[in-house]
Design an enzyme around this catalytic site. Structure first.
Site, PDB file in Angstrom:
ATOM      1  N   ARG A 184      -2.447   6.332  -1.925  1.00  0.00           N
ATOM      2  CA  ARG A 184      -2.085   6.227  -0.643  1.00  0.00           C
ATOM      3  C   ARG A 184      -1.232   7.841  -0.648  1.00  0.00           C
ATOM      4  NH1 ARG A 184      -4.608   2.578  -1.012  1.00  0.00           N
ATOM      5  NH2 ARG A 184      -4.285  -0.358  -0.763  1.00  0.00           N
ATOM      6  N   SER A 231      15.054 -10.535  14.226  1.00  0.00           N
ATOM      7  CA  SER A 231      14.280 -11.295  13.835  1.00  0.00           C
ATOM      8  C   SER A 231      13.896 -10.552  12.345  1.00  0.00           C
ATOM      9  CB  SER A 231      13.026 -11.439  14.387  1.00  0.00           C
ATOM     10  OG  SER A 231      12.294 -10.519  14.380  1.00  0.00           O
ATOM     11  N   TYR A 272      -3.009  -9.247  11.573  1.00  0.00           N
ATOM     12  CA  TYR A 272      -2.132  -7.472  11.108  1.00  0.00           C
ATOM     13  C   TYR A 272      -2.468  -6.458  11.280  1.00  0.00           C
ATOM     14  CZ  TYR A 272       0.457  -3.335  10.217  1.00  0.00           C
ATOM     15  OH  TYR A 272       0.747  -1.937  10.343  1.00  0.00           O
ATOM     16  N   LYS A 293      -2.999  -4.071  15.489  1.00  0.00           N
ATOM     17  CA  LYS A 293      -2.977  -2.999  15.451  1.00  0.00           C
ATOM     18  C   LYS A 293      -4.157  -2.419  16.220  1.00  0.00           C
ATOM     19  CE  LYS A 293       1.088  -2.617  13.923  1.00  0.00           C
ATOM     20  NZ  LYS A 293       2.206  -2.115  14.882  1.00  0.00           N
ATOM     21  N   PHE A 315       8.020   0.231  18.614  1.00  0.00           N
ATOM     22  CA  PHE A 315       7.757  -0.359  17.235  1.00  0.00           C
ATOM     23  C   PHE A 315       7.789  -1.755  17.666  1.00  0.00           C
ATOM     24  CE2 PHE A 315      10.491   3.434  16.858  1.00  0.00           C
ATOM     25  CZ  PHE A 315       9.733   4.165  16.202  1.00  0.00           C
ATOM     26  N   ASN A 371       6.050  -4.435  -0.215  1.00  0.00           N
ATOM     27  CA  ASN A 371       5.697  -3.162  -0.722  1.00  0.00           C
ATOM     28  C   ASN A 371       5.923  -2.436  -1.802  1.00  0.00           C
ATOM     29  OD1 ASN A 371       6.213  -3.309   3.015  1.00  0.00           O
ATOM     30  ND2 ASN A 371       4.138  -2.869   2.097  1.00  0.00           N
ATOM     31  N   LEU A 372       5.182  -0.973  -1.710  1.00  0.00           N
ATOM     32  CA  LEU A 372       5.608  -0.937  -3.554  1.00  0.00           C
ATOM     33  C   LEU A 372       7.157  -0.274  -3.618  1.00  0.00           C
ATOM     34  CD1 LEU A 372       4.301   0.125  -6.308  1.00  0.00           C
ATOM     35  CD2 LEU A 372       3.314   2.064  -4.803  1.00  0.00           C
ATOM     36  N   SER A 399      -0.853   2.450  13.224  1.00  0.00           N
ATOM     37  CA  SER A 399      -1.046   1.781  11.771  1.00  0.00           C
ATOM     38  C   SER A 399      -2.366   2.717  10.929  1.00  0.00           C
ATOM     39  CB  SER A 399      -1.236   0.954  10.537  1.00  0.00           C
ATOM     40  OG  SER A 399      -1.065   0.635   9.421  1.00  0.00           O
ATOM     41  N   ASP A 414      16.200  -5.122  20.668  1.00  0.00           N
ATOM     42  CA  ASP A 414      15.526  -5.632  19.067  1.00  0.00           C
ATOM     43  C   ASP A 414      15.913  -6.945  18.996  1.00  0.00           C
ATOM     44  OD1 ASP A 414      15.038  -4.204  16.848  1.00  0.00           O
ATOM     45  OD2 ASP A 414      15.122  -6.022  16.237  1.00  0.00           O
ATOM     46  N   ASN A 415      15.284  -7.984  18.762  1.00  0.00           N
ATOM     47  CA  ASN A 415      15.550  -9.525  18.703  1.00  0.00           C
ATOM     48  C   ASN A 415      16.392 -10.143  17.575  1.00  0.00           C
ATOM     49  OD1 ASN A 415      13.304  -9.975  17.072  1.00  0.00           O
ATOM     50  ND2 ASN A 415      11.917 -11.303  18.022  1.00  0.00           N
ATOM     51  N   ARG A 474      -4.884  -5.986  -5.521  1.00  0.00           N
ATOM     52  CA  ARG A 474      -3.895  -6.983  -4.705  1.00  0.00           C
ATOM     53  C   ARG A 474      -5.814  -7.665  -3.786  1.00  0.00           C
ATOM     54  NH1 ARG A 474       1.023  -5.542  -2.204  1.00  0.00           N
ATOM     55  NH2 ARG A 474      -0.482  -4.182  -0.418  1.00  0.00           N
TER      56      ARG A 474
HETATM   57  C1  UD1 Z   1       0.470  -1.277   4.219  1.00  0.00           C
HETATM   58  C2  UD1 Z   1      -1.005  -2.184   5.162  1.00  0.00           C
HETATM   59  C3  UD1 Z   1      -0.205  -1.125   6.032  1.00  0.00           C
HETATM   60  C4  UD1 Z   1       0.906  -1.480   6.684  1.00  0.00           C
HETATM   61  C5  UD1 Z   1       1.671  -1.042   5.465  1.00  0.00           C
HETATM   62  C6  UD1 Z   1       3.537  -1.547   6.130  1.00  0.00           C
HETATM   63  C7  UD1 Z   1      -2.912  -2.738   5.350  1.00  0.00           C
HETATM   64  C8  UD1 Z   1      -4.555  -1.367   4.509  1.00  0.00           C
HETATM   65  N1  UD1 Z   1      -2.222  -1.343   4.748  1.00  0.00           N
HETATM   66  O1  UD1 Z   1      -0.050  -0.828   3.227  1.00  0.00           O
HETATM   67  O2  UD1 Z   1      -0.683  -0.618   7.520  1.00  0.00           O
HETATM   68  O3  UD1 Z   1       1.649  -0.401   7.885  1.00  0.00           O
HETATM   69  O4  UD1 Z   1       1.544  -1.592   4.581  1.00  0.00           O
HETATM   70  O5  UD1 Z   1       4.057  -2.762   5.602  1.00  0.00           O
HETATM   71  O6  UD1 Z   1      -2.948  -3.242   5.636  1.00  0.00           O
HETATM   72  N2  UD1 Z   1       1.498  -2.451  -4.576  1.00  0.00           N
HETATM   73  C9  UD1 Z   1       1.684  -2.646  -6.188  1.00  0.00           C
HETATM   74  N3  UD1 Z   1       3.006  -3.336  -6.250  1.00  0.00           N
HETATM   75  C10 UD1 Z   1       3.666  -3.853  -5.431  1.00  0.00           C
HETATM   76  C11 UD1 Z   1       3.167  -3.561  -4.954  1.00  0.00           C
HETATM   77  C12 UD1 Z   1       2.054  -2.963  -3.680  1.00  0.00           C
HETATM   78  O7  UD1 Z   1       1.128  -2.201  -7.327  1.00  0.00           O
HETATM   79  O8  UD1 Z   1       4.490  -5.077  -6.119  1.00  0.00           O
HETATM   80  C13 UD1 Z   1      -0.037  -1.268  -5.133  1.00  0.00           C
HETATM   81  C14 UD1 Z   1      -0.448  -1.498  -3.689  1.00  0.00           C
HETATM   82  O9  UD1 Z   1      -1.610  -2.667  -4.128  1.00  0.00           O
HETATM   83  C15 UD1 Z   1      -1.375  -0.751  -3.042  1.00  0.00           C
HETATM   84  C16 UD1 Z   1       0.220   0.163  -3.074  1.00  0.00           C
HETATM   85  O10 UD1 Z   1       0.926  -0.317  -4.145  1.00  0.00           O
HETATM   86  O11 UD1 Z   1      -2.108  -0.048  -3.759  1.00  0.00           O
HETATM   87  C17 UD1 Z   1       1.245  -0.102  -1.536  1.00  0.00           C
HETATM   88  O12 UD1 Z   1       0.939  -1.375  -1.572  1.00  0.00           O
HETATM   89  P1  UD1 Z   1       2.276  -1.299  -0.190  1.00  0.00           P
HETATM   90  O13 UD1 Z   1       3.530  -0.945  -0.265  1.00  0.00           O
HETATM   91  O14 UD1 Z   1       1.990  -2.802   0.187  1.00  0.00           O
HETATM   92  O15 UD1 Z   1       1.432  -0.312   1.547  1.00  0.00           O
HETATM   93  P2  UD1 Z   1      -0.140  -0.320   1.640  1.00  0.00           P
HETATM   94  O16 UD1 Z   1      -0.568  -2.076   1.187  1.00  0.00           O
HETATM   95  O17 UD1 Z   1      -0.876   0.165   1.224  1.00  0.00           O
END
Ligand code: UD1
Length: 337
Positions: free
Chosen positions: A232, A35, A150, A154, A81, A200-201, A125, A32-33, A294
């Site tokens: 998702r 980063s 990104y 992939k 990875f 991410n969510l 992915s 791992d680097n 988004r």
């Molecule tokens: C994205 C990438 C996926 C990658 C993953 C990890 C795409 C299409 N998808 O997944 O390949 O492996 O990131 O980095 O390139 N959301 C909100 N509010 C937030 C954050 C997210 O509503 O603050 C919603 C998003 O709009 C989405 C869902 O939650 O509908 C999941 O989002 P997220 O966790 O960012 O993952 P993906 O975009 O599905």
């Protein structure tokens, strides 16, 4: 015991896979680097395992340094990875993404050839599918135009591996297409390290619940889904880690193969369902607001997991409830640290 080089082994999915490999009598060697991760993950691994695994602080795009690791360790297999994964950042810095994600793969494949290492498990992915025409999506669904560098990195990586496999009869590869990994190890000693504002969510939800962020913005509630929010396929990171061990076990019984496998629960949940479930299972409040869509988001994607069930005898064992409980436990660990 088989020695497995785990590039990006101190990262989110990598570190959980290191634990799983040791539980199944493989010897993981982390490269791992650092980063996008730090010492906390190594400390957590040491606490879980009772010892510190072998770690090389090496950048996978550095051929000379990687050559040294291959000659010292003489691995039997590689799990690759190491890559950048933030969709938005990749749009702002495409060359950074193409350099890191593609060059590291080229170095790994070249060294696998030179050192006659024949088994590769590659981190791909569900992003390769774009918005699929059929749901649940299966591995035969043709890739759509990628919506980010990104995603394109992939798709290109998969093609590079397919072409290399076709040209090198000893090579055996799996392309593991992750859906949405969430959660953390139940010990709360390892998990995803958030740097800056999470994309991410689930990290965004946990940071909002912890008071680090004021509110979670739900990106759009006008999609054609039950509650209007995107769907998702969320998968517990420990289930995902277990699939890598299954993939290695499967590869050892194959000859010259290159197979893609979906890794998901096989079921979709909306953003709103994830937030509601988090609030219910953890009994904490999360401030939300509805924002605009988004850019680059697909409306819904979830996996057909029949291929991986039949071939690798793998399926998820942990529920969304469990994943969101573990995510919260990890957040509290980070907040207290
Ligand atoms: C994205 C990438 C996926 C990658 C993953 C990890 C795409 C299409 N998808 O997944 O390949 O492996 O990131 O980095 O390139 N959301 C909100 N509010 C937030 C954050 C997210 O509503 O603050 C919603 C998003 O709009 C989405 C869902 O939650 O509908 C999941 O989002 P997220 O966790 O960012 O993952 P993906 O975009 O599905």
């Amino acid at each position: 015991m088989k020695k497995v080089l785990v590039t990006g082994g101190a990262g989110y999915i990598g570190c959980h896979t290191v634990v799983e490999l040791l539980n199944h009598d493989f010897i993981p060697i982390i490269i791992d680097n650092f980063s996008n991760t730090d010492e906390r993950i190594l400390q957590g691994l040491e606490e879980i395992l009772g010892f510190m695994p072998i770690v090389y602080r090496t950048d996978c795009t550095d051929y000379k340094a990687m050559h040294e690791v291959f000659s010292l360790e003489k691995p039997d297999a590689v799990i690759h990875f190491a890559a950048f994964k933030a969709v938005g950042e990749s749009t702002a810095h495409p060359l950074k993404y193409y350099h890191n994600n593609i060059d590291s793969l080229l170095v790994v494949l070249r060294l696998m050839d030179e050192f006659n290492v024949n088994e590769l498990v590659f981190s791909s992915s569900c992003t390769v599918y774009g918005q699929p025409a059929m749901l649940p999506v299966n591995e035969n669904c043709p890739p759509q135009q990628a919506t980010s560098p990104y995603g394109y990195s992939k798709q290109v990586s998969e093609q590079i591996i397919i072409d290399t496999c076709a040209a090198r009869p000893q090579l055996k590869c799996t392309l593991l297409r992750y859906f949405n990994p969430i959660g953390a190890h139940p010990s709360a000693l390892i998990g995803e390290l958030p740097y800056g504002i999470p994309n991410n969510l689930v990290p965004y939800i946990t940071q909002t619940a912890a008071g680090i962020r004021e509110k979670l913005t739900i990106h759009g509630n006008d999609y054609s889904t039950n509650d209007g929010t995107c769907i998702r396929d969320y998968i517990h990171v420990c289930d995902l880690a277990a699939a890598h061990v299954k993939a290695l076990e499967w590869l050892s019984g194959q000859s010259n193969v290159c197979e893609a496998f979906n890794l998901g629960q096989g079921k979709g949940n909306s953003v709103k369902e994830v937030v509601d479930t988090f609030v219910r299972v953890n009994n904490v409040a999360v401030n939300i607001e509805i924002g605009p869509r988004r850019s680059g988001d697909v409306e819904q994607v979830y996996a057909d997991v029949s291929k991986v069930k039949n071939a690798l005898h793998w399926q998820t064992e942990r529920s969304l409830d469990e994943a969101l409980k573990d995510a919260w436990k990890w957040q509290r660990h980070l907040t207290q640290a």
